[in-house]
Write a protein that holds these residues in place. Structure first.
Motif, PDB file in Angstrom:
ATOM      1  N   THR A 112     -27.687 -19.166  45.009  1.00 46.22           N
ATOM      2  CA  THR A 112     -27.730 -17.799  44.493  1.00 46.22           C
ATOM      3  C   THR A 112     -27.628 -17.829  42.975  1.00 46.22           C
ATOM      4  O   THR A 112     -27.077 -18.781  42.400  1.00 46.22           O
ATOM      5  CB  THR A 112     -26.588 -16.946  45.074  1.00 46.22           C
ATOM      6  OG1 THR A 112     -26.686 -15.610  44.578  1.00 46.22           O
ATOM      7  CG2 THR A 112     -25.224 -17.495  44.695  1.00 46.22           C
ATOM      8  N   ASN A 163     -21.087 -21.414  57.001  1.00 48.62           N
ATOM      9  CA  ASN A 163     -20.556 -20.200  57.635  1.00 48.62           C
ATOM     10  C   ASN A 163     -20.877 -18.938  56.825  1.00 48.62           C
ATOM     11  O   ASN A 163     -21.198 -17.888  57.380  1.00 48.62           O
ATOM     12  CB  ASN A 163     -19.044 -20.341  57.820  1.00 48.62           C
ATOM     13  CG  ASN A 163     -18.478 -19.331  58.784  1.00 48.62           C
ATOM     14  OD1 ASN A 163     -19.161 -18.867  59.695  1.00 48.62           O
ATOM     15  ND2 ASN A 163     -17.224 -18.980  58.605  1.00 48.62           N
ATOM     16  N   ASN A 164     -20.752 -19.045  55.487  1.00 48.39           N
ATOM     17  CA  ASN A 164     -21.040 -17.929  54.575  1.00 48.39           C
ATOM     18  C   ASN A 164     -20.431 -16.621  55.091  1.00 48.39           C
ATOM     19  O   ASN A 164     -21.115 -15.610  55.234  1.00 48.39           O
ATOM     20  CB  ASN A 164     -22.561 -17.761  54.394  1.00 48.39           C
ATOM     21  CG  ASN A 164     -22.908 -16.777  53.281  1.00 48.39           C
ATOM     22  OD1 ASN A 164     -22.063 -16.382  52.477  1.00 48.39           O
ATOM     23  ND2 ASN A 164     -24.160 -16.355  53.245  1.00 48.39           N
ATOM     24  N   LYS A 165     -19.149 -16.661  55.338  1.00 51.00           N
ATOM     25  CA  LYS A 165     -18.501 -15.490  55.927  1.00 51.00           C
ATOM     26  C   LYS A 165     -18.432 -14.296  54.970  1.00 51.00           C
ATOM     27  O   LYS A 165     -18.219 -13.169  55.393  1.00 51.00           O
ATOM     28  CB  LYS A 165     -17.103 -15.834  56.443  1.00 51.00           C
ATOM     29  CG  LYS A 165     -16.065 -16.105  55.385  1.00 51.00           C
ATOM     30  CD  LYS A 165     -14.710 -16.303  56.040  1.00 51.00           C
ATOM     31  CE  LYS A 165     -13.618 -16.438  54.994  1.00 51.00           C
ATOM     32  NZ  LYS A 165     -12.280 -16.566  55.606  1.00 51.00           N
ATOM     33  N   ASP A 166     -18.635 -14.553  53.666  1.00 54.82           N
ATOM     34  CA  ASP A 166     -18.651 -13.454  52.693  1.00 54.82           C
ATOM     35  C   ASP A 166     -20.040 -12.819  52.572  1.00 54.82           C
ATOM     36  O   ASP A 166     -20.232 -11.894  51.772  1.00 54.82           O
ATOM     37  CB  ASP A 166     -18.183 -13.949  51.320  1.00 54.82           C
ATOM     38  CG  ASP A 166     -16.725 -14.386  51.326  1.00 54.82           C
ATOM     39  OD1 ASP A 166     -15.937 -13.771  52.074  1.00 54.82           O
ATOM     40  OD2 ASP A 166     -16.383 -15.319  50.588  1.00 54.82           O
ATOM     41  N   HIS A 167     -20.993 -13.334  53.349  1.00 53.52           N
ATOM     42  CA  HIS A 167     -22.369 -12.790  53.373  1.00 53.52           C
ATOM     43  C   HIS A 167     -22.991 -12.745  51.980  1.00 53.52           C
ATOM     44  O   HIS A 167     -23.559 -11.738  51.563  1.00 53.52           O
ATOM     45  CB  HIS A 167     -22.388 -11.395  54.010  1.00 53.52           C
ATOM     46  CG  HIS A 167     -21.776 -11.353  55.376  1.00 53.52           C
ATOM     47  ND1 HIS A 167     -22.355 -11.962  56.474  1.00 53.52           N
ATOM     48  CD2 HIS A 167     -20.615 -10.800  55.818  1.00 53.52           C
ATOM     49  CE1 HIS A 167     -21.585 -11.777  57.541  1.00 53.52           C
ATOM     50  NE2 HIS A 167     -20.520 -11.084  57.170  1.00 53.52           N
ATOM     51  N   ILE A 168     -22.862 -13.869  51.260  1.00 53.49           N
ATOM     52  CA  ILE A 168     -23.461 -13.980  49.935  1.00 53.49           C
ATOM     53  C   ILE A 168     -24.982 -14.027  50.079  1.00 53.49           C
ATOM     54  O   ILE A 168     -25.511 -14.726  50.952  1.00 53.49           O
ATOM     55  CB  ILE A 168     -22.938 -15.247  49.217  1.00 53.49           C
ATOM     56  CG1 ILE A 168     -21.423 -15.128  48.998  1.00 53.49           C
ATOM     57  CG2 ILE A 168     -23.649 -15.468  47.890  1.00 53.49           C
ATOM     58  CD1 ILE A 168     -20.728 -16.435  48.823  1.00 53.49           C
ATOM     59  N   ASN A 169     -25.665 -13.295  49.237  1.00 51.96           N
ATOM     60  CA  ASN A 169     -27.126 -13.229  49.307  1.00 51.96           C
ATOM     61  C   ASN A 169     -27.743 -14.570  48.903  1.00 51.96           C
ATOM     62  O   ASN A 169     -27.619 -15.000  47.757  1.00 51.96           O
ATOM     63  CB  ASN A 169     -27.631 -12.118  48.380  1.00 51.96           C
ATOM     64  CG  ASN A 169     -29.142 -11.976  48.440  1.00 51.96           C
ATOM     65  OD1 ASN A 169     -29.737 -12.109  49.502  1.00 51.96           O
ATOM     66  ND2 ASN A 169     -29.761 -11.707  47.307  1.00 51.96           N
ATOM     67  N   LYS A 204     -21.206 -21.086  64.972  1.00 54.78           N
ATOM     68  CA  LYS A 204     -22.258 -21.034  63.951  1.00 54.78           C
ATOM     69  C   LYS A 204     -22.349 -22.355  63.198  1.00 54.78           C
ATOM     70  O   LYS A 204     -23.444 -22.874  62.947  1.00 54.78           O
ATOM     71  CB  LYS A 204     -21.991 -19.878  62.978  1.00 54.78           C
ATOM     72  CG  LYS A 204     -23.042 -19.740  61.890  1.00 54.78           C
ATOM     73  CD  LYS A 204     -22.707 -18.579  60.948  1.00 54.78           C
ATOM     74  CE  LYS A 204     -23.716 -18.501  59.797  1.00 54.78           C
ATOM     75  NZ  LYS A 204     -23.405 -17.391  58.856  1.00 54.78           N
TER      76      LYS A 204
END
Length: 214
Positions: A112, A163-169, A204
């Protein structure tokens, strides 16, 4: 040797522009004087205040001091990143106790272009809260699910990426390539990856790893 001399001895051993934590000074003195700790610790604050007035050290903020470097423009402020590393990521012996995660990590990997104002850190030092924000340092620290050490921190960092649990674009298409590169560059052992991943019990992460393995 009195308290002032002991504190000065410790300060003299510290490098310029390195954070000096009052807790480390207390520990240093405690190893020499085991009796009447409260009196000793009260004296430390007085001694450090005197040293600040004499410009021997500077206070970064409460409990953290440093010996400033000086150039033709005057005294240089303490590098905040050094404080972050010593406080949350690596101890004085070089042992890992935390790692950067979230948008800062994703930016470092090229996933990102987002540049976060706040750095997320998973650290053993977050003991009394699930999450704590340090406004002065611009970090949010979080508790790890398992104790972080020299061996496992890169594996845990890998799982956070997947995992990207913070939902980073994610702004790239070659995500698998970047993850695989992270694995190779950090010499991560695939058997250990699976072992640690199973301990997370996160479907996941496991599913993604099996895709990467193929």
């Amino acid at each position: 040797m009195n308290y002032s001399e002991i504190v000065l001895e410790y300060i003299n051993k510290c490098n310029l522009d390195d954070p000096i934590f009052i807790e480390d000074i207390k520990k240093y003195i405690k190893d020499i004087y085991s009796k009447n700790e409260k009196k000793v610790f009260k004296n430390i604050n007085v001694i450090l205040n005197r040293m600040c007035k004499k410009n021997i050290i500077k206070q970064f903020y409460k409990g953290i001091y440093y010996k400033p470097t000086r150039n033709i423009f005057g005294e240089m402020p303490l590098d905040k990143n050094k404080v972050i590393v010593k406080k949350y990521i690596k101890d004085e012996h070089g042992n890992i106790k935390g790692y950067i995660t979230g948008a800062k990590l994703f930016n470092q990997l090229g996933l990102t272009t987002q540049v976060p104002n706040i750095i997320n850190i998973i650290t053993n030092e977050c003991k009394n809260y699930n999450e704590y924000k340090n406004e002065k340092l611009g970090v949010v620290i979080k508790q790890p699910k398992s104790k972080i050490n020299n061996e496992n921190y890169k594996y845990l960092q890998l799982f956070d990426i997947i995992n990207n649990k913070d939902h980073i674009n994610i702004e790239v298409e070659n995500v698998d390539e970047i993850i695989y590169k992270f694995i190779k560059e950090n010499n991560l052992d695939f058997e250990k990856i699976i072992k640690y991943a199973r301990e997370t019990k996160n479907k996941k992460i496991l599913e993604k790893l099996y895709v990467l393995a193929r």
